[in-house]
Scaffold this active site. Structure first.
Site, PDB file in Angstrom:
ATOM      1  N   GLY A 293       0.631  -1.305  -0.195  1.00  0.00           N
ATOM      2  CA  GLY A 293      -0.059  -0.013   0.103  1.00  0.00           C
ATOM      3  C   GLY A 293       0.835   1.127   0.171  1.00  0.00           C
TER       4      GLY A 293
ATOM      5  N   HIS B  22       4.119   1.952  -8.061  1.00  0.00           N
ATOM      6  CA  HIS B  22       3.250   0.749  -8.070  1.00  0.00           C
ATOM      7  C   HIS B  22       2.097   0.809  -9.058  1.00  0.00           C
ATOM      8  CE1 HIS B  22       4.373   1.527  -3.804  1.00  0.00           C
ATOM      9  NE2 HIS B  22       4.417   0.217  -3.569  1.00  0.00           N
TER      10      HIS B  22
ATOM     11  N   GLN C 158       7.858  -9.398   7.754  1.00  0.00           N
ATOM     12  CA  GLN C 158       9.334  -8.976   7.229  1.00  0.00           C
ATOM     13  C   GLN C 158       9.806  -7.676   7.987  1.00  0.00           C
ATOM     14  OE1 GLN C 158       7.052  -8.298   3.339  1.00  0.00           O
ATOM     15  NE2 GLN C 158       8.465  -6.582   3.054  1.00  0.00           N
TER      16      GLN C 158
ATOM     17  N   GLY D 293       9.080  -4.666  -8.747  1.00  0.00           N
ATOM     18  CA  GLY D 293       9.719  -3.596  -9.461  1.00  0.00           C
ATOM     19  C   GLY D 293      10.947  -4.042  -9.188  1.00  0.00           C
TER      20      GLY D 293
ATOM     21  N   LYS E  85      13.278  -1.954  -8.673  1.00  0.00           N
ATOM     22  CA  LYS E  85      13.850  -1.176  -7.550  1.00  0.00           C
ATOM     23  C   LYS E  85      14.526  -1.821  -6.387  1.00  0.00           C
ATOM     24  CE  LYS E  85      12.399   2.149  -4.390  1.00  0.00           C
ATOM     25  NZ  LYS E  85      12.847   1.352  -3.138  1.00  0.00           N
TER      26      LYS E  85
ATOM     27  N   GLN F 179      15.046  -8.111  -3.610  1.00  0.00           N
ATOM     28  CA  GLN F 179      13.805  -8.936  -3.193  1.00  0.00           C
ATOM     29  C   GLN F 179      13.502  -9.671  -4.596  1.00  0.00           C
ATOM     30  OE1 GLN F 179      10.258  -7.125  -1.126  1.00  0.00           O
ATOM     31  NE2 GLN F 179       9.598  -6.721  -3.340  1.00  0.00           N
TER      32      GLN F 179
ATOM     33  N   LEU G 175      11.510   6.422  -7.334  1.00  0.00           N
ATOM     34  CA  LEU G 175      10.057   6.514  -6.424  1.00  0.00           C
ATOM     35  C   LEU G 175      10.082   5.562  -5.450  1.00  0.00           C
ATOM     36  CD1 LEU G 175       7.404   7.662  -8.919  1.00  0.00           C
ATOM     37  CD2 LEU G 175       8.885   8.925  -7.806  1.00  0.00           C
TER      38      LEU G 175
ATOM     39  N   ARG H  50       9.188   5.887   0.808  1.00  0.00           N
ATOM     40  CA  ARG H  50      10.005   6.579   1.962  1.00  0.00           C
ATOM     41  C   ARG H  50      10.257   8.163   1.508  1.00  0.00           C
ATOM     42  NH1 ARG H  50      12.521   1.287   3.493  1.00  0.00           N
ATOM     43  NH2 ARG H  50      11.315   0.531   5.275  1.00  0.00           N
TER      44      ARG H  50
HETATM   45  O1  PAF Z   1       7.699  -4.782  -2.205  1.00  0.00           O
HETATM   46  C1  PAF Z   1       6.941  -4.962  -1.145  1.00  0.00           C
HETATM   47  O2  PAF Z   1       6.204  -4.112  -1.051  1.00  0.00           O
HETATM   48  C2  PAF Z   1       6.817  -6.102  -0.231  1.00  0.00           C
HETATM   49  O3  PAF Z   1       8.099  -6.679   0.119  1.00  0.00           O
HETATM   50  C3  PAF Z   1       5.910  -7.369  -0.870  1.00  0.00           C
HETATM   51  C4  PAF Z   1       6.611  -7.875  -1.927  1.00  0.00           C
HETATM   52  C5  PAF Z   1       4.659  -6.653  -1.259  1.00  0.00           C
HETATM   53  C6  PAF Z   1       5.812  -8.437   0.229  1.00  0.00           C
HETATM   54  O4  PAF Z   1       5.137  -7.907   1.471  1.00  0.00           O
END
Ligand code: PAF
Length: 277
Positions: free
Chosen positions: A27, A33, A57, A142, A144, A148, A179, A182
Site C-alpha cells: 500500500g 506501483h 518482514q 519492481g 527497485k 527482493q 520513487l 519513503r
Molecule cells: O515490496 C513490497 O512491497 C513487499 O515486500 C511485498 C513484495 C509486497 C511483500 O510484502
C-alpha cells in the site's frame, strides 16, 4: 473494481479467471506501483493488486506500526487499473502463529539482509502465501527492490511454481530519484541531496563502461563521495546480475546496488550495467 478482504471471497471471485496478473504491495501507493499495475494488464485479463503490510518482514526496531496505511486513497488510485484489490487483515493472513517459513537463499543475509536479519524470510513467506491464495499466471515486482526480486525468482523457480515473474523498470522522479514510499519522509534539503545516490551509481556505471575494472576502488570512492554529502552508506556494491555475488570479471551483466541513509530515511537504488562482448 472489487475490494475483497477474505481469502474465501477472493477465491470465489477468481475461480473462473483464466489469466490472472498479480501485483503484491504494502500500500501507500505511488506512481511506481501504479506503473506495475498498468503493466500487469499486458500479462493477464484479470489484474489483482494486494495491499498488506506484512508484520513478518519487519524487524523489532523497524517501522511496522508507523508504516502508512492508506487503504482508501490506494483504492482510489487503483480504480480503473485493477479489477480486484485484496486487502486482508493480519488475522486473515496469519490466523494461527506462522511457524512454517520460506528459508531464502544465503544471499538473503547480504546487502539489505545484512542490516535487516529475517526480512527476506518474512518477505518470501508472505509472497508464497499470496501466490498460493491468488494463484496468478504472472506476478509483477519492481526492479527497485532488486534483491527482493532475485530472491522471489529463486523461490518460484526452485519450488517449481507455475508463475511467470515479471521485473519492471524503476520509475523515477524528473531528477532521477527512484520513487519510494519513503521519499515522503525527506526534508526539503534532503530531497535535494537524495538524487546523488542515483547520480553516483550512474558515475560508476560510466566508469565501468569506459573500461574501469577496479570495482573495490570504485565502491570505496563512491562511499566517500556520498559520506561527504551527509549520507550514511549501508552498502554500495558491484554485483553479478545472475546471482548477486561480487562482480566477476568474466560476467558481462552487472548490477550496481546501494542502500544509504539521509537523516532517518533509508533509500535504495540500483542500476544494471551490460558490457559489450
Ligand atoms: O515490496 C513490497 O512491497 C513487499 O515486500 C511485498 C513484495 C509486497 C511483500 O510484502
Amino acid at each position: 473494481m472489487q475490494v475483497i478482504s477474505t481469502i474465501a471471497e477472493l477465491r470465489a471471485r477468481l475461480s473462473d479467471e483464466l489469466a490472472i496478473a498479480f501485483v503484491p504491495t504494502m500500500g501507500n501507493l505511488h506512481e511506481g506501483h501504479l506503473d506495475l499495475v498498468r503493466l500487469a494488464r499486458d500479462h493477464g485479463s484479470c489484474v489483482v493488486a494486494s495491499i498488506f503490510v506484512n508484520p513478518l518482514q519487519f524487524g523489532p526496531n523497524e517501522d511496522f506500526d508507523r508504516y502508512p496505511r492508506t487503504l482508501e486513497a490506494d483504492c482510489a488510485k487503483l480504480q480503473g487499473l485493477a479489477d480486484v484489490v485484496f486487502a486482508p487483515s493480519v488475522d486473515e493472513m496469519y490466523p494461527v502463529q506462522q511457524t512454517v517459513f520460506i528459508e531464502p537463499p544465503p544471499i538473503a543475509n547480504e546487502l539489505c539482509g545484512a542490516s535487516r536479519p529475517g526480512h527476506f524470510r518474512g518477505m518470501a513467506t508472505v509472497v508464497l502465501k499470496l501466490l498460493n491464495i491468488v494463484q496468478p499466471q504472472a506476478a509483477l515486482f519492481g526492479k527497485k527492490d532488486y534483491q527482493q526480486l532475485h530472491i522471489i525468482r529463486q523461490m518460484v523457480g526452485q519450488l517449481n511454481l507455475p508463475i511467470r515473474i515479471v521485473g519492471a523498470e524503476t520509475v523515477r522522479a524528473a531528477d532521477g530519484l527512484a520513487l519510494s514510499s519513503r521519499n515522503q519522509y525527506l526534508s526539503e534539503t534532503e530531497r535535494g541531496e537524495a538524487v546523488s545516490l542515483y547520480r553516483t551509481l550512474q558515475e560508476i556505471r560510466q566508469a565501468i563502461l569506459q573500461g574501469e575494472r577496479n570495482f573495490e576502488q570504485l565502491q570505496q570512492r563512491a562511499v566517500e563521495t556520498l559520506a561527504a554529502g551527509g549520507w550514511q552508506v549501508d552498502y554500495l556494491a558491484v554485483r553479478n546480475q545472475s546471482d548477486l555475488q561480487p562482480a566477476s570479471h568474466a560476467q558481462r551483466e552487472l548490477v550496481l546496488l546501494a542502500a544509504a541513509r539521509l537523516g532517518n530515511t533509508r533509500l535504495l537504488d540500483n542500476i544494471e550495467v551490460c558490457l559489450a562482448d
